[in-house]
Design a protein around this motif. Structure first.
Motif, PDB file in Angstrom:
ATOM      1  N   SER A  30     -48.280  47.791  27.861  1.00 59.07           N
ATOM      2  CA  SER A  30     -47.434  47.706  26.669  1.00 59.07           C
ATOM      3  C   SER A  30     -46.049  47.169  27.048  1.00 59.07           C
ATOM      4  CB  SER A  30     -47.298  49.074  26.003  1.00 59.07           C
ATOM      5  OG  SER A  30     -46.704  49.998  26.900  1.00 59.07           O
ATOM      6  N   ASN A  31     -45.607  47.532  28.234  1.00 57.18           N
ATOM      7  CA  ASN A  31     -44.350  47.010  28.751  1.00 57.18           C
ATOM      8  C   ASN A  31     -44.316  47.285  30.237  1.00 57.18           C
ATOM      9  OD1 ASN A  31     -42.291  49.402  29.440  1.00 57.18           O
ATOM     10  ND2 ASN A  31     -43.470  50.004  27.637  1.00 57.18           N
ATOM     11  N   GLN A  33     -41.405  47.966  33.501  1.00 60.28           N
ATOM     12  CA  GLN A  33     -40.017  48.189  33.847  1.00 60.28           C
ATOM     13  C   GLN A  33     -39.842  48.000  35.343  1.00 60.28           C
ATOM     14  OE1 GLN A  33     -38.885  52.096  32.328  1.00 60.28           O
ATOM     15  NE2 GLN A  33     -40.079  51.764  30.459  1.00 60.28           N
ATOM     16  N   GLN A  48     -36.505  45.932  31.346  1.00 56.87           N
ATOM     17  CA  GLN A  48     -37.792  46.177  30.724  1.00 56.87           C
ATOM     18  C   GLN A  48     -38.286  44.884  30.087  1.00 56.87           C
ATOM     19  OE1 GLN A  48     -37.797  48.705  27.200  1.00 56.87           O
ATOM     20  NE2 GLN A  48     -39.799  49.517  27.745  1.00 56.87           N
ATOM     21  N   PRO A  92     -45.945  52.466  31.386  1.00 56.10           N
ATOM     22  CA  PRO A  92     -46.494  53.653  30.725  1.00 56.10           C
ATOM     23  C   PRO A  92     -47.989  53.758  30.990  1.00 56.10           C
ATOM     24  CG  PRO A  92     -45.146  52.362  29.216  1.00 56.10           C
ATOM     25  CD  PRO A  92     -45.374  51.523  30.433  1.00 56.10           C
ATOM     26  N   GLY A  95     -50.281  53.458  27.752  1.00 57.32           N
ATOM     27  CA  GLY A  95     -50.057  52.381  26.807  1.00 57.32           C
ATOM     28  C   GLY A  95     -48.917  52.690  25.862  1.00 57.32           C
ATOM     29  N   ALA A  96     -48.905  52.014  24.741  1.00 56.23           N
ATOM     30  CA  ALA A  96     -47.828  52.181  23.772  1.00 56.23           C
ATOM     31  C   ALA A  96     -47.742  53.641  23.319  1.00 56.23           C
ATOM     32  CB  ALA A  96     -48.073  51.277  22.574  1.00 56.23           C
ATOM     33  N   GLY A  97     -46.531  54.151  23.221  1.00 53.54           N
ATOM     34  CA  GLY A  97     -46.321  55.522  22.790  1.00 53.54           C
ATOM     35  C   GLY A  97     -46.186  56.516  23.913  1.00 53.54           C
ATOM     36  N   SER A  98     -46.342  56.075  25.162  1.00 51.75           N
ATOM     37  CA  SER A  98     -46.229  56.980  26.300  1.00 51.75           C
ATOM     38  C   SER A  98     -44.779  57.207  26.668  1.00 51.75           C
ATOM     39  CB  SER A  98     -46.962  56.400  27.515  1.00 51.75           C
ATOM     40  OG  SER A  98     -48.344  56.389  27.325  1.00 51.75           O
ATOM     41  N   TYR A  99     -44.486  58.436  27.017  1.00 56.65           N
ATOM     42  CA  TYR A  99     -43.166  58.755  27.542  1.00 56.65           C
ATOM     43  C   TYR A  99     -43.154  58.652  29.072  1.00 56.65           C
ATOM     44  CZ  TYR A  99     -41.362  60.528  23.098  1.00 56.65           C
ATOM     45  OH  TYR A  99     -40.923  60.648  21.814  1.00 56.65           O
ATOM     46  N   GLN A 100     -44.318  58.903  29.696  1.00 58.18           N
ATOM     47  CA  GLN A 100     -44.372  58.903  31.149  1.00 58.18           C
ATOM     48  C   GLN A 100     -44.378  57.484  31.700  1.00 58.18           C
ATOM     49  OE1 GLN A 100     -46.449  60.650  29.219  1.00 58.18           O
ATOM     50  NE2 GLN A 100     -46.160  62.799  29.780  1.00 58.18           N
ATOM     51  N   LEU A 101     -44.142  57.372  32.998  1.00 54.41           N
ATOM     52  CA  LEU A 101     -44.241  56.115  33.717  1.00 54.41           C
ATOM     53  C   LEU A 101     -45.079  56.311  34.966  1.00 54.41           C
ATOM     54  CD1 LEU A 101     -40.543  54.827  33.660  1.00 54.41           C
ATOM     55  CD2 LEU A 101     -42.479  53.871  32.380  1.00 54.41           C
ATOM     56  N   PHE A 103     -45.449  54.569  38.580  1.00 52.01           N
ATOM     57  CA  PHE A 103     -44.705  53.673  39.449  1.00 52.01           C
ATOM     58  C   PHE A 103     -45.636  52.988  40.452  1.00 52.01           C
ATOM     59  CE2 PHE A 103     -40.146  54.285  38.712  1.00 52.01           C
ATOM     60  CZ  PHE A 103     -40.194  55.336  37.805  1.00 52.01           C
ATOM     61  N   GLY A 104     -45.347  51.711  40.705  1.00 51.15           N
ATOM     62  CA  GLY A 104     -46.005  51.033  41.811  1.00 51.15           C
ATOM     63  C   GLY A 104     -45.513  51.611  43.128  1.00 51.15           C
TER      64      GLY A 104
ATOM     65  N   ALA B  99     -40.333  57.034  23.802  1.00 52.54           N
ATOM     66  CA  ALA B  99     -41.595  56.415  24.191  1.00 52.54           C
ATOM     67  C   ALA B  99     -41.353  54.961  24.596  1.00 52.54           C
ATOM     68  CB  ALA B  99     -42.590  56.480  23.045  1.00 52.54           C
ATOM     69  N   ASN B 100     -41.962  54.590  25.710  1.00 54.51           N
ATOM     70  CA  ASN B 100     -41.867  53.231  26.229  1.00 54.51           C
ATOM     71  C   ASN B 100     -40.444  52.803  26.566  1.00 54.51           C
ATOM     72  OD1 ASN B 100     -44.706  52.543  25.870  1.00 54.51           O
ATOM     73  ND2 ASN B 100     -44.251  52.674  23.702  1.00 54.51           N
TER      74      ASN B 100
END
Lengths: 113, 114
Positions: A30-31, A33, A48, A92, A95-101, A103-104, B99-100
């Protein structure tokens, strides 16, 4: 869950040379960062990317998001010693709507003066 | 962007003891997160702390070992319980804008267990 694969793990460059780190995902993101962590420091948000094919620039840093939104790159032109650190991509996991990340693994950049 | 204050910045603890790490944000945020980072490694999410509900733990992390509090929208604590040398790591808190959205991190707590 979704994972982002990041390469290379390490990169040593002569000051003035260019540097690129890549992130790839098997699923559409979805994005994405990008964060920078200086030695002994904490991750700091850089940028982002959200849109397919998006390109953003910050001085000598160029960030790209692939057309399929499955890969991204960070390119630094003419590295300086101040660029030293570890660069992480993050996305995320849900996908879209996630608060978590998620990380690579990061690319650790060393710049030889 | 939010400013995150985390303390202590470092500690050396005896095995079997517990340590509580505090994280203060200068603005109200919906979500706070706790990560563990081994030296030279990436960030591993421990749990997500949402005000007014139980924290959500990631696979491999349990509440008994890492109890979390989130009493209001600007503060959270992580306790590392019954510590062993394997718990030696850097613990980071972060706050999410939504979110995101990007996350902003505290300076981290460097924890060593003898």
């Amino acid at each position: 869950g979704q994972q982002v694969m990041q390469i290379p793990q390490y990169q040593h460059v002569q000051e003035g040379e260019d540097f690129t780190t890549y992130c790839n995902s098997s699923t559409t993101l979805s994005n994405i960062q990008w964060y920078k962590q200086r030695p002994g420091g904490h991750p700091v948000f850089l940028i982002q990317l959200v849109k397919s094919g998006e390109v953003k620039k910050q001085k000598r840093l160029t960030f790209q998001f692939g057309e399929a939104k499955k890969n991204s790159s960070l390119h630094i032109t003419a590295t300086q010693t101040t660029d030293v650190g570890t660069y992480f991509c993050a996305a995320p996991p849900g996908g879209a709507g996630s608060y978590q990340l998620t990380f690579g693994k990061g690319t650790k950049l060393s710049v030889i003066p | 962007s939010a400013v995150i204050s985390q303390k202590p910045s470092r500690d050396i603890c005896q095995r079997g003891t517990s340590l509580t790490i505090q994280c203060q944000v200068d603005s109200q945020v919906t979500m706070m997160f706790w990560y563990r980072q081994q030296p030279g490694q990436s960030l591993t999410l421990i749990a997500t702390a949402n005000q007014g509900s139980e924290a959500t733990y990631e696979s491999g992390f349990v509440i008994d070992k890492f109890p979390i509090s989130r009493p209001n929208l600007t503060f959270s604590t992580l306790t590392v319980s019954n510590m062993s040398p394997e718990d030696s790591s850097i613990y980071l808190c972060s706050a999410g804008e939504g979110a995101n959205q990007p996350q902003h991190f505290g300076d981290g707590t460097r924890l060593s267990i003898l």
